[in-house]
Design an enzyme around this catalytic site. Structure first.
Site, mmCIF file in Angstrom:
data_model
loop_
_atom_site.group_PDB
_atom_site.id
_atom_site.type_symbol
_atom_site.label_atom_id
_atom_site.label_comp_id
_atom_site.label_asym_id
_atom_site.label_seq_id
_atom_site.Cartn_x
_atom_site.Cartn_y
_atom_site.Cartn_z
ATOM 1 C CE LYS A 98 -0.455 1.034 4.788
ATOM 2 N NZ LYS A 98 -1.308 1.739 5.708
ATOM 3 C CG LEU A 100 -0.207 14.715 7.950
ATOM 4 C CD1 LEU A 100 1.023 15.577 7.727
ATOM 5 C CD2 LEU A 100 -1.479 15.495 7.599
ATOM 6 N N GLY A 124 2.231 13.447 -7.295
ATOM 7 C CA GLY A 124 1.126 12.483 -7.185
ATOM 8 C C GLY A 124 0.038 12.913 -6.229
ATOM 9 C CB SER A 152 -8.285 3.561 -1.453
ATOM 10 O OG SER A 152 -7.736 4.849 -1.381
ATOM 11 C CE LYS A 196 -6.300 -0.772 -1.842
ATOM 12 N NZ LYS A 196 -6.544 -1.951 -0.990
ATOM 13 C CE1 TYR A 235 -3.351 3.175 -2.389
ATOM 14 C CE2 TYR A 235 -2.861 0.896 -1.842
ATOM 15 C CZ TYR A 235 -3.588 2.061 -1.633
ATOM 16 O OH TYR A 235 -4.558 2.092 -0.665
HETATM 17 C C1 WQD Z 1 -2.136 13.361 3.454
HETATM 18 C C2 WQD Z 1 -1.798 14.826 3.190
HETATM 19 C C3 WQD Z 1 0.146 15.164 1.827
HETATM 20 C C4 WQD Z 1 3.069 13.597 4.650
HETATM 21 C C5 WQD Z 1 -2.499 7.913 0.882
HETATM 22 C C6 WQD Z 1 -3.057 6.952 -0.125
HETATM 23 C C7 WQD Z 1 -4.372 6.421 0.387
HETATM 24 C C8 WQD Z 1 -4.108 5.734 1.683
HETATM 25 C C9 WQD Z 1 -3.612 6.794 2.683
HETATM 26 C C10 WQD Z 1 -3.238 3.529 2.068
HETATM 27 C C11 WQD Z 1 -1.366 15.075 1.753
HETATM 28 C C12 WQD Z 1 0.348 15.719 3.238
HETATM 29 C C13 WQD Z 1 1.886 13.977 4.047
HETATM 30 C C14 WQD Z 1 4.007 14.594 5.037
HETATM 31 C C15 WQD Z 1 2.528 16.284 4.208
HETATM 32 N N1 WQD Z 1 -3.149 4.697 1.513
HETATM 33 N N2 WQD Z 1 1.627 15.300 3.844
HETATM 34 N N3 WQD Z 1 3.694 15.916 4.806
HETATM 35 O O1 WQD Z 1 -1.603 10.695 0.233
HETATM 36 O O2 WQD Z 1 -3.861 11.445 1.172
HETATM 37 O O3 WQD Z 1 -3.377 9.014 0.972
HETATM 38 O O4 WQD Z 1 -2.384 7.314 2.150
HETATM 39 O O5 WQD Z 1 -4.119 3.041 2.693
HETATM 40 O O6 WQD Z 1 -4.889 5.510 -0.539
HETATM 41 O O7 WQD Z 1 -3.302 7.645 -1.325
HETATM 42 O O8 WQD Z 1 -2.202 10.343 2.678
HETATM 43 O O9 WQD Z 1 -1.080 10.882 4.806
HETATM 44 O O10 WQD Z 1 0.346 10.563 2.724
HETATM 45 O O11 WQD Z 1 -1.045 12.596 2.943
HETATM 46 O O12 WQD Z 1 2.270 17.483 3.996
HETATM 47 O O13 WQD Z 1 5.111 14.299 5.573
HETATM 48 O O14 WQD Z 1 -0.690 15.169 4.007
HETATM 49 O O15 WQD Z 1 0.678 16.073 0.867
HETATM 50 O O16 WQD Z 1 -1.863 16.353 1.366
HETATM 51 P P1 WQD Z 1 -2.740 10.476 1.178
HETATM 52 P P2 WQD Z 1 -0.917 11.047 3.329
#
Ligand code: WQD
Length: 346
Positions: free
Chosen positions: A87, A205, A302, A127, A158, A154
């Protein structure tokens, strides 16, 4: 006799929380996991919470023979909740074949084994990534919104898995399915005995944020503040993992109870509210009293700009609601991070 549910990926973040809620709803759980991205210690955490130790089989779902043996050993199985998948969005771009193989062959193996073993109910961990960047007029996004070209292999797996499941259920197979499209799962069980345990440097995040707050990471980078949003940072729908886990129990009960209206149903599982990265950071600081070290960095390739869910269907048809606030979710994530420190784990 308790109804038995097979949970693939059950030592993972969402799988473990779902196992707890299934057990507390009276189900017997068998976890199948290859431990490629989780630890068998999670089984101890589940038992510590519920007092019931789920059966655990270290099996890779792409291994048909090993999976078949599990179906035989634990028959009768009432239903399957399929979490097991690779994932990491970034990794999938670098290793697409690993993702296409693992995430589709595991699903096909499970579906193949269901009819001959009398298993009729299949819940799939999908997702919101299948929506890509919804058009502005389609926000909050409903289940009827068009699926878009995936931003990563990924995300594409899905969509492909959703199609495999749908075509199989529509082929006359004695199987019904519910596809749950999650938004962003966050937080940890209130006991702080299970939670999110990313391997290495977190991509997501919340774990990066709490690891920064406790001092493991120097500084959180906010990936862009020049988006077309009120404060310039990306917007997501952050849902508490325990609320998400309870949605799986509601979906399983819907299928087992024969309440599903179609062979395949789709539900968005989120809060219905969009929150920006900067709003989330400020909410974390307010509810924990911890000042977070963060900086504005460049956009992450992305990333989509904004997505949050319309969850009326899950609320009104499945009778499920997200009930926890962002503050409660973030506080649980912080409590979990502190517990990991107390236990000397990180
Ligand atoms: C959230 C926001 C980042 C890290 C992905 C997959 C989804 C699911 C969850 C698996 C975004 C911002 C992030 C950081 C940041 N995957 N960010 N600094 O990308 O929305 O979803 O993970 O189950 O299918 O697509 O989640 O938590 O990576 O990012 O600013 O160090 O936080 O740009 O806007 P995302 P995320």
């Amino acid at each position: 006799m308790k109804k038995r549910i097979l949970v693939t990926g059950g030592t993972g973040f969402i799988g473990s929380h779902t196992t707890v809620e299934l057990q507390e709803a009276g189900y017997d759980v068998v976890i199948v996991d290859n431990l490629s991205n989780s630890s068998a210690d999670v089984v101890d955490g589940i038992e510590a919470i519920t007092g019931q130790r789920p059966a655990f089989e270290k099996v890779d779902c792409t291994d048909y023979a090993a999976l078949e043996a599990v179906f035989k050993k634990y028959a009768p199985i009432e239903g399957i909740i399929h979490f097991a998948a690779s994932k990491a969005v970034g990794e999938s771009v670098l290793q697409p074949l690993k993702y296409y193989y693992n995430n589709t062959v595991s699903t096909i193996n499970l579906l193949r084994l269901m009819p001959e073993n009398g298993v009729k109910a299949f819940i799939f961990s999908s997702s919101c990534t299948v929506y890509g960047q919804p058009d502005p007029e389609n926000l909050p996004v409903t289940e009827e919104a068009p699926r878009k070209k995936a931003e990563s292999p990924y995300g594409n797996t899905k969509k492909i898995d959703e199609d495999i499941i749908t075509d199989f259920c529509h082929s006359g197979a004695p199987v019904s399915a519910i596809l749950l499209r999650y938004f962003n799962p966050i937080g940890a069980h209130p006991s702080a005995l299970i939670g999110e345990m990313p391997n290495g440097v977190p991509n997501n995040l919340i774990p990066y944020l709490t690891q920064t707050a406790i001092g493991i990471r120097e500084c959180l980078s906010v990936f862009g503040n020049d988006y077309n949003t009120p404060d310039g940072s990306c917007i997501r729908d952050y849902i508490y993992v325990v609320d998400l886990a309870k949605a799986h129990v509601a979906a399983m009960e819907r299928l087992i109870g024969g309440k599903n209206q179609e062979a395949v149903e789709v539900f968005n599982i989120g809060t219905g509210h969009g929150v920006s990265v900067l709003e989330l950071i400020h909410t974390f600081e307010k509810c924990t009293g911890v000042k977070l070290n963060y900086k504005i960095a460049g956009r992450r390739a992305g990333d989509i700009e904004k997505v949050w869910g319309n969850v009326d269907k899950a609320n009104n048809i499945m009778g499920w609601h997200a009930v926890h606030t962002l503050e409660e979710s973030l506080s649980s994530a912080w409590n979990w991070q502190k517990k990991l420190r107390e236990r000397g784990i990180m």
